[in-house]
Write a protein that holds these residues in place. Structure first.
Motif, PDB file in Angstrom:
ATOM      1  N   LEU A   1      48.028  89.602  53.216  1.00  0.00           N
ATOM      2  CA  LEU A   1      47.858  90.404  54.310  1.00  0.00           C
ATOM      3  C   LEU A   1      46.487  90.159  55.095  1.00  0.00           C
ATOM      4  O   LEU A   1      46.514  90.200  56.031  1.00  0.00           O
ATOM      5  N   ILE A   2      45.439  89.682  54.408  1.00  0.00           N
ATOM      6  CA  ILE A   2      44.523  89.265  55.042  1.00  0.00           C
ATOM      7  C   ILE A   2      44.575  87.762  55.747  1.00  0.00           C
ATOM      8  O   ILE A   2      44.162  87.920  56.932  1.00  0.00           O
ATOM      9  N   ASN A   3      45.299  87.030  55.463  1.00  0.00           N
ATOM     10  CA  ASN A   3      45.421  85.824  56.053  1.00  0.00           C
ATOM     11  C   ASN A   3      46.524  86.014  57.223  1.00  0.00           C
ATOM     12  O   ASN A   3      46.491  85.359  58.295  1.00  0.00           O
ATOM     13  N   TRP A   4      47.308  86.971  57.348  1.00  0.00           N
ATOM     14  CA  TRP A   4      48.141  87.439  58.345  1.00  0.00           C
ATOM     15  C   TRP A   4      47.538  88.275  59.327  1.00  0.00           C
ATOM     16  O   TRP A   4      47.621  87.772  60.463  1.00  0.00           O
ATOM     17  N   LEU A   5      46.593  89.062  59.038  1.00  0.00           N
ATOM     18  CA  LEU A   5      46.135  90.005  59.736  1.00  0.00           C
ATOM     19  C   LEU A   5      44.782  89.521  60.414  1.00  0.00           C
ATOM     20  O   LEU A   5      44.459  89.792  61.804  1.00  0.00           O
ATOM     21  N   ILE A   6      43.999  88.958  59.831  1.00  0.00           N
ATOM     22  CA  ILE A   6      42.698  88.315  60.207  1.00  0.00           C
ATOM     23  C   ILE A   6      42.857  86.843  60.101  1.00  0.00           C
ATOM     24  O   ILE A   6      42.052  86.154  61.207  1.00  0.00           O
ATOM     25  N   GLY A   7      43.522  86.030  59.487  1.00  0.00           N
ATOM     26  CA  GLY A   7      43.362  84.631  59.615  1.00  0.00           C
ATOM     27  C   GLY A   7      41.954  83.859  59.047  1.00  0.00           C
ATOM     28  O   GLY A   7      41.302  84.521  58.114  1.00  0.00           O
ATOM     29  N   PHE A   8      41.805  82.560  59.498  1.00  0.00           N
ATOM     30  CA  PHE A   8      40.662  81.935  58.827  1.00  0.00           C
ATOM     31  C   PHE A   8      40.624  81.676  57.678  1.00  0.00           C
ATOM     32  O   PHE A   8      39.336  81.207  56.858  1.00  0.00           O
ATOM     33  N   GLY A   9      41.691  81.753  56.900  1.00  0.00           N
ATOM     34  CA  GLY A   9      41.897  81.339  55.351  1.00  0.00           C
ATOM     35  C   GLY A   9      40.978  82.242  54.609  1.00  0.00           C
ATOM     36  O   GLY A   9      40.921  82.008  53.397  1.00  0.00           O
ATOM     37  N   ILE A  10      40.667  83.376  55.251  1.00  0.00           N
ATOM     38  CA  ILE A  10      39.947  84.378  54.313  1.00  0.00           C
ATOM     39  C   ILE A  10      40.490  85.043  52.879  1.00  0.00           C
ATOM     40  O   ILE A  10      40.016  84.879  52.018  1.00  0.00           O
ATOM     41  N   GLY A  11      41.722  85.225  53.049  1.00  0.00           N
ATOM     42  CA  GLY A  11      42.638  85.722  52.246  1.00  0.00           C
ATOM     43  C   GLY A  11      42.583  84.659  50.825  1.00  0.00           C
ATOM     44  O   GLY A  11      42.436  84.852  49.898  1.00  0.00           O
ATOM     45  N   SER A  12      42.757  83.298  51.358  1.00  0.00           N
ATOM     46  CA  SER A  12      42.777  82.316  50.451  1.00  0.00           C
ATOM     47  C   SER A  12      41.398  82.141  49.712  1.00  0.00           C
ATOM     48  O   SER A  12      41.323  81.865  48.437  1.00  0.00           O
ATOM     49  N   PHE A  13      40.389  82.160  50.366  1.00  0.00           N
ATOM     50  CA  PHE A  13      39.148  82.276  49.767  1.00  0.00           C
ATOM     51  C   PHE A  13      38.820  83.372  48.939  1.00  0.00           C
ATOM     52  O   PHE A  13      38.367  82.935  47.735  1.00  0.00           O
TER      53      PHE A  13
ATOM     54  N   GLY B   1      42.215  77.761  51.887  1.00  0.00           N
ATOM     55  CA  GLY B   1      41.483  78.316  52.826  1.00  0.00           C
ATOM     56  C   GLY B   1      40.668  77.600  53.552  1.00  0.00           C
ATOM     57  O   GLY B   1      40.352  77.993  55.000  1.00  0.00           O
ATOM     58  N   GLY B   2      40.223  76.403  53.105  1.00  0.00           N
ATOM     59  CA  GLY B   2      39.638  75.274  54.132  1.00  0.00           C
ATOM     60  C   GLY B   2      40.585  75.003  55.162  1.00  0.00           C
ATOM     61  O   GLY B   2      39.916  74.628  56.264  1.00  0.00           O
ATOM     62  N   LEU B   3      41.714  74.510  54.831  1.00  0.00           N
ATOM     63  CA  LEU B   3      42.647  74.202  55.888  1.00  0.00           C
ATOM     64  C   LEU B   3      42.804  75.177  56.753  1.00  0.00           C
ATOM     65  O   LEU B   3      42.785  74.858  57.982  1.00  0.00           O
ATOM     66  N   CYS B   4      43.186  76.385  56.603  1.00  0.00           N
ATOM     67  CA  CYS B   4      43.465  77.543  57.561  1.00  0.00           C
ATOM     68  C   CYS B   4      42.095  77.696  58.429  1.00  0.00           C
ATOM     69  O   CYS B   4      42.330  77.960  59.567  1.00  0.00           O
ATOM     70  N   LEU B   5      41.107  77.764  57.678  1.00  0.00           N
ATOM     71  CA  LEU B   5      39.803  77.844  58.379  1.00  0.00           C
ATOM     72  C   LEU B   5      39.484  76.780  59.385  1.00  0.00           C
ATOM     73  O   LEU B   5      39.256  76.940  60.657  1.00  0.00           O
ATOM     74  N   THR B   6      39.695  75.513  59.082  1.00  0.00           N
ATOM     75  CA  THR B   6      39.672  74.424  59.996  1.00  0.00           C
ATOM     76  C   THR B   6      40.644  74.402  61.188  1.00  0.00           C
ATOM     77  O   THR B   6      40.299  74.284  62.484  1.00  0.00           O
ATOM     78  N   ALA B   7      41.993  74.701  60.921  1.00  0.00           N
ATOM     79  CA  ALA B   7      43.129  74.854  61.818  1.00  0.00           C
ATOM     80  C   ALA B   7      42.884  76.165  62.817  1.00  0.00           C
ATOM     81  O   ALA B   7      42.967  75.941  64.145  1.00  0.00           O
ATOM     82  N   ASP B   8      42.343  77.212  62.559  1.00  0.00           N
ATOM     83  CA  ASP B   8      42.136  78.594  63.269  1.00  0.00           C
ATOM     84  C   ASP B   8      41.022  77.976  64.110  1.00  0.00           C
ATOM     85  O   ASP B   8      40.954  78.371  65.265  1.00  0.00           O
ATOM     86  N   ILE B   9      39.892  77.421  63.675  1.00  0.00           N
ATOM     87  CA  ILE B   9      38.643  77.269  64.536  1.00  0.00           C
ATOM     88  C   ILE B   9      38.997  76.066  65.724  1.00  0.00           C
ATOM     89  O   ILE B   9      39.005  75.958  66.817  1.00  0.00           O
TER      90      ILE B   9
END
Length: 213
Positions: free
Chosen positions: A80-92, A100-108
């Motif tokens: 839910l966190i990755n879906w609603l907020i993004g930036f890999g926070i849910g994975s962290f 988490g690192g991949l999602c954070l880098t991709a979103d930035i």
């Protein structure tokens, strides 16, 4: 009658000794449960797999189930966190630092591409507005073509969408892998043998083996 008495005495003696052994080992088994819980909460499963595997040999199947239920990974909240907020926070939060690192880098990166595209589009729009008196159609074409800005905006949108989907899938994949590894560390698939005394109708006595999976 004498035979029955001997059998009953043997059974009672066996039960008494078994209970004494059980009660004597209870504090030790409780220590093993606490040790495993501490290892999972501090350094995690990956670094302590071998130690947890060794400690789990002293636990009953019920204690293993209890540990598994309290320590297993629950992927719903990270999803839910990755879906609603993004930036890999849910994975962290889930301690899946790779995803988490991949999602954070991709979103930035995607937001950077989108912002770059908007800046270019705005610049081209103002340049075209200055020349609107000379070429009335240039402003109209610039609004809909977006010139050089379009590739940046499209690339940012594709990257953001792709990794938002990845961020929604990753918690379930990581959770399933973690839980399977936890089962292996706790030896939950191993058989457990117990011995139970029996008194048969013909006054004979014996022992029964019980296999617990």
């Amino acid at each position: 009658m004498k035979k029955i008495t001997v059998c009953l005495l043997s059974v009672f003696l066996f039960v008494f000794l078994s209970e004494q052994s059980l009660f004597a080992s209870a504090p030790e088994r409780e220590n093993h449960v606490q040790n495993i819980s501490h290892m999972l909460q501090t350094k995690g499963l990956k670094k302590n797999f071998n130690n947890i595997y060794t400690e789990a040999a002293f636990l009953s199947f019920g204690e293993k189930q209890q540990l598994y239920s309290s320590c297993k990974d629950e992927p719903l909240a990270p999803f839910l966190i990755n879906w609603l907020i993004g930036f890999g926070i849910g994975s962290f939060v889930q301690k899946d630092y790779l995803s988490g690192g991949l999602c954070l880098t991709a979103d930035i990166t995607s937001y950077g591409l989108g912002l770059t595209g908007l800046i270019l589009w705005q610049k081209e729009f103002f340049d075209a507005s200055r020349n609107a008196d000379k070429d009335a159609g240039s402003l109209f074409r610039m609004v809909f073509s977006m010139g050089k800005a379009l590739p940046f905006i499209v690339a940012g949108g594709i990257l953001s969408t792709a990794f938002r989907i990845y961020g929604m899938i990753a918690p379930w994949v990581y959770g399933a892998s973690y839980n399977k590894r936890l089962e292996e560390a706790l030896r939950m698939g191993e058989a457990r043998v117990s011995i139970t005394p029996l008194v048969l109708p013909d006054a004979s006595c014996g022992l029964a083996l019980r296999l617990e999976l």
